[in-house]
Design a protein around this motif. Structure first.
Motif, PDB file in Angstrom:
ATOM      1  N   ASP A 182       0.915  -1.264  -0.077  1.00 16.65           N
ATOM      2  CA  ASP A 182       0.088   0.155   0.013  1.00 16.65           C
ATOM      3  C   ASP A 182       0.842   1.486  -0.002  1.00 16.65           C
ATOM      4  OD1 ASP A 182       1.044   0.254   2.695  1.00 16.65           O
ATOM      5  OD2 ASP A 182      -1.004  -0.219   3.711  1.00 16.65           O
ATOM      6  N   GLU A 183       0.222   2.226   0.424  1.00 15.12           N
ATOM      7  CA  GLU A 183       0.791   3.639   0.161  1.00 15.12           C
ATOM      8  C   GLU A 183       1.891   3.865   1.265  1.00 15.12           C
ATOM      9  OE1 GLU A 183      -3.263   3.981   1.685  1.00 15.12           O
ATOM     10  OE2 GLU A 183      -2.463   3.364  -0.211  1.00 15.12           O
ATOM     11  N   ASP A 184       1.592   3.166   2.286  1.00 13.57           N
ATOM     12  CA  ASP A 184       2.497   3.220   3.435  1.00 13.57           C
ATOM     13  C   ASP A 184       3.428   2.197   3.475  1.00 13.57           C
ATOM     14  OD1 ASP A 184       0.828   5.180   4.584  1.00 13.57           O
ATOM     15  OD2 ASP A 184      -0.528   3.713   5.619  1.00 13.57           O
ATOM     16  N   ASN A 185       3.828   1.698   2.239  1.00 17.62           N
ATOM     17  CA  ASN A 185       4.787   0.522   2.298  1.00 17.62           C
ATOM     18  C   ASN A 185       4.601  -0.657   2.987  1.00 17.62           C
ATOM     19  OD1 ASN A 185       7.073  -0.095   0.745  1.00 17.62           O
ATOM     20  ND2 ASN A 185       8.404   0.735   2.184  1.00 17.62           N
TER      21      ASN A 185
END
Length: 608
Positions: A140-143
Motif C-alpha cells: 500500500d501507500e504506507d509501504n
C-alpha cells in the motif's frame, strides 16, 4: 607486523578455519531456517485467510441469496454483524460484495464510504467470474505488504457475490525480523564461543608443534640430549615419539660418523702415502700431513689451490685428469732445485649418481729411493754383466787361439794358459764376492761373535802382507791404544775386512809409502780400527759413492790390478752386521784413511 606474523601462524589459521566453518554452517542453516519459516508463516497466513474467506462465502451464500430474491436488507445487516464480530482481524479488512462487485459490507469503519461503490480489484473480477483461487500480494501507500484474497459466493449454482479480504503482513514480517535478530545474535554468540574454543583447541595442537620446533632447532644446533614430551596417544603424540626415536638414531648415527671420521682422519694422518682430495673443479679441499711433507709445504697452505698447478701437470695430463679417468703417472718434482725427487701420482675420480664427477682423490707416493734402488739394480746388473763378459771374452779368445795351433808352441801356450787361469781366478773371486754379498744382504751370513785380541789381529794382517809390502818397498805400522785388549767380533769376517782395506791401500800406495793400522777406543764402548795409507788418495766427488758395489774411481786401473769393485761393499756389510759403522777420509795425492767400529768385550772399557 606482529599481527601479520600472527595471522601466518597455524594457530591463527586453525581459529579462522573454525570460525569460517561455523559461520558458513550457521549461514546455511539460517538461510534454510528463515526461508522455511517464512514459507511456513506465509503459507499458514494465506491458508487462514483462505479458510476465513471460504467460511464467509458459505455464510454469505444464504444471506446474499435471500437478499437478491426478497430485496430485504435484514440479511445484509446480520451478515455485517457476523463480519464485524466473528471475523474481525487486526490489520485486516473484510468486504462482502454483491454480484456486480459493489461493496455491501466492510469491516473497516474507516472505509465505510466504500459501501455502495464497486471494487475493481483484479482478484474481485476473477472471483465474480467464478475463480476460487484468487490471491495476490500488494504494497500500500504506507509501504506495508498485504495479502489479498477473494472468494466467489454461490447460491443455487449462481454467483450472488464475493468475499474480499485484504490483510496486512506487517506482524508476520515483524515476527520474522525478531527471529532473524535472534538468529543473528545466536550466530554471533556461536562465533565468539567458537573463537574461544578455537583458541583453546588450536593451542592444544600448536603447543606440541611449538615444542617440537624448539627441540628440532636445538637438535639442528647439535644438542641431541633434547627429549620431546609426549602429550598423548594421538597423531601428535605419535609424532613426538617418532621425533624422539629419530633424535636417538641421529645421535647414534652422528656418533658412528664422528668415530668413522676420526678413524679416517687418523688413517689419513698416519698413512705412508700422501692423499689429496679435490672438488669437481680440481681445487684442493683436503690434504693429509704426508702429502704436505712430500710436496714440502704445510697442508693448510694449498687449500683451494689447483691441483694441476701444485703437481705441475702438463696440458695433456690435465686433460686426462679432468676427463675423470683413472690415471697413474710418475712426476719429477723440483728438477732445478738441489733436492730433486720422484713421486708417483694416482688420480681416481669420485662419481656420484645423477651428478657425475664430484671430485678426485690423488694418492702421492715418494718413489725417489725406490727409483734409486731400481737404478742401482740396473747398474748392478750391468756391472756384473760387464765384469763377467770381460774375462769370459778373454778366456774365449785365448782358448780359440790355443785351439788354432798355439798349443804347438809351448812357451806361447803356457802364457795363454796362464792368462786363462788368471781370468778364471778373477771370475771365481767375483762370484765368491757376489755370493758373500748376497748372504750378507739376506742375513744368511752367520756372525759368530767372540772375544778377539786386537793387537794379535792387527799383527796377523801385517804378517800376511809383509812379503808384498817388502816387494813394493812399503812400510807397515801397527798401533794399539794402551789398555785395549779384546774386541767382540767374528774374527774371520773382520780379518776379511782388514785384508780388503790393506789390499786396497797397497794397490794405490807408491813405493816408499807407508800403511798404518791403528786401534783406539771410541765413545759408546766401541773400538775404532783404522787403516791409513800415503797413497794417491780419492777425489772428493767420489767419496760418497766409494762403498757402492762395482764403483771404481779409476775403472781401468782398478780392473788391471785384479780388483772386483766389491771389496769395500763387502767390508761395509760385514761391519754393519757387527753393529758398527765405517767411514772414509781422503785427500787427493795425500792418502786415505778408512775407519770402522766394533763393540768391545764386556770386560773392556774406554780409557778416559
Amino acid at each position: 607486523m606482529k599481527w601479520t606474523s600472527f595471522f601466518r601462524t597455524i594457530q591463527a589459521k586453525l581459529i579462522i578455519i573454525y570460525v569460517l566453518l561455523i559461520l558458513i554452517a550457521m549461514q546455511l542453516i539460517g538461510v534454510y531456517f528463515v526461508s522455511a519459516m517464512k514459507n511456513s508463516l506465509t503459507r499458514n497466513f494465506s491458508q487462514d485467510l483462505q479458510e476465513r474467506a471460504e467460511l464467509l462465502s458459505v455464510l454469505a451464500s444464504d444471506k446474499l441469496g435471500s437478499t437478491a430474491e426478497t430485496g430485504e436488507n435484514n440479511s445484509i445487516e446480520s451478515l455485517g454483524a457476523i463480519v464485524t464480530n466473528l471475523f474481525n482481524m487486526d490489520g485486516a479488512e473484510i468486504q462482502i460484495l454483491d454480484a456486480t462487485g459493489k461493496v455491501l459490507i466492510t469491516s473497516n469503519p474507516a472505509h465505510m464510504d466504500y459501501v455502495g461503490r464497486k471494487n475493481t480489484q483484479t482478484v474481485v473480477s476473477r472471483a465474480l467470474q467464478g475463480s476460487k483461487d484468487n490471491e495476490e500480494y500488494i504494497i500500500d501507500e504506507d509501504n506495508v505488504r498485504k495479502k489479498v484474497v477473494a472468494k466467489p459466493v454461490f447460491n443455487k449454482g449462481k454467483i450472488v457475490g464475493a468475499v474480499y479480504i485484504v490483510a496486512s503482513m506487517k506482524e508476520l514480517y515483524t515476527t520474522m525480523g525478531r527471529v532473524n535478530n535472534i538468529f543473528i545474535s545466536g550466530i554471533l554468540l556461536a562465533l565468539v564461543l567458537t573463537a574461544v574454543l578455537g583458541v583453546i583447541l588450536a593451542h592444544t595442537i600448536t603447543h606440541p608443534i611449538k615444542e617440537m620446533t624448539k627441540h628440532a632447532t636445538a637438535v639442528a644446533e647439535g644438542d641431541f640430549d633434547q627429549k620431546m614430551p609426549v602429550f598423548g596417544n594421538d597423531e601428535i603424540g605419535q609424532l613426538s615419539e617418532a621425533f624422539n626415536y629419530m633424535t636417538t638414531r641421529l645421535r647414534e648415527a652422528l656418533l658412528v660418523n664422528e668415530e668413522e671420521k676420526e678413524k679416517l682422519a687418523s688413517i689419513l694422518t698416519n698413512m705412508s702415502d700422501g692423499v689429496i682430495a679435490t672438488d669437481e673443479a680440481g681445487r684442493i679441499i683436503l690434504m693429509n700431513r704426508r702429502a704436505g711433507a712430500i710436496l714440502g709445504v704445510d697442508e693448510d697452505e694449498l687449500s683451494g689451490s689447483d691441483i694441476a698447478e701444485v703437481l705441475g701437470l702438463s696440458g695433456e695430463q690435465t686433460q686426462t685428469f679432468t676427463e675423470g679417468t683413472y690415471v697413474s703417472m710418475l712426476l719429477q718434482m723440483s728438477p732445478e732445485a738441489e733436492r730433486s725427487y720422484m713421486i708417483r701420482v694416482t688420480l681416481t675420480p669420485i662419481h656420484r649418481r645423477e651428478f657425475g664427477i664430484t671430485g678426485t682423490i690423488a694418492v702421492l707416493q715418494d718413489v725417489t729411493e725406490q727409483e734409486k734402488l731400481e737404478a742401482s739394480r740396473r747398474e748392478f746388473v750391468a756391472n756384473v754383466s760387464h765384469e763377467l763378459r770381460t774375462p769370459l771374452t778373454t778366456i774365449k779368445s785365448y782358448s780359440e787361439a790355443l785351439d788354432d795351433g798355439a798349443l804347438d808352441d809351448p812357451p806361447l801356450a803356457s802364457r795363454f794358459v796362464g792368462v786363462i787361469q788368471n781370468e778364471t781366478g778373477r771370475m771365481i773371486r767375483l762370484v765368491t764376492d757376489l755370493l758373500h754379498l748376497s748372504r750378507l744382504d739376506n742375513k744368511e751370513a752367520l756372525i759368530r761373535m767372540q772375544q778377539a785380541d786386537v793387537l794379535e789381529m792387527l799383527e796377523d794382517v801385517a804378517d800376511r802382507f809383509s812379503f808384498q809390502m817388502q816387494q813394493k818397498d812399503i812400510r807397515s805400522e801397527v798401533r794399539v791404544e794402551e789398555g785395549l785388549q779384546k774386541a767382540l767380533c767374528d774374527r774371520d769376517q773382520i780379518d776379511q775386512v782388514l785384508d780388503n782395506l790393506v789390499s786396497n791401500a797397497m794397490k794405490y800406495t807408491q813405493p816408499g809409502g807407508s800403511i798404518a793400522m791403528e786401534a783406539a777406543g771410541a765413545p759408546g764402548n766401541l773400538l775404532a780400527i783404522s787403516v791409513q795409507d800415503t797413497g794417491i788418495g780419492i777425489p772428493k766427488k767420489d767419496l760418497d759413492r766409494i762403498f757402492e758395489r762395482f764403483y771404481r774411481v779409476d775403472k781401468a786401473r782398478s780392473r788391471s790390478m785384479g780388483g772386483t769393485g766389491l771389496g769395500l761393499s763387502i767390508a761395509r756389510e760385514i761391519v754393519l752386521a757387527h753393529g758398527g759403522t765405517i767411514s772414509i777420509q781422503s785427500e787427493l795425492g795425500q792418502g786415505t784413511k778408512v775407519t770402522f767400529t766394533l763393540p768391545l768385550a764386556a770386560n773392556e772399557g774406554v780409557a778416559t
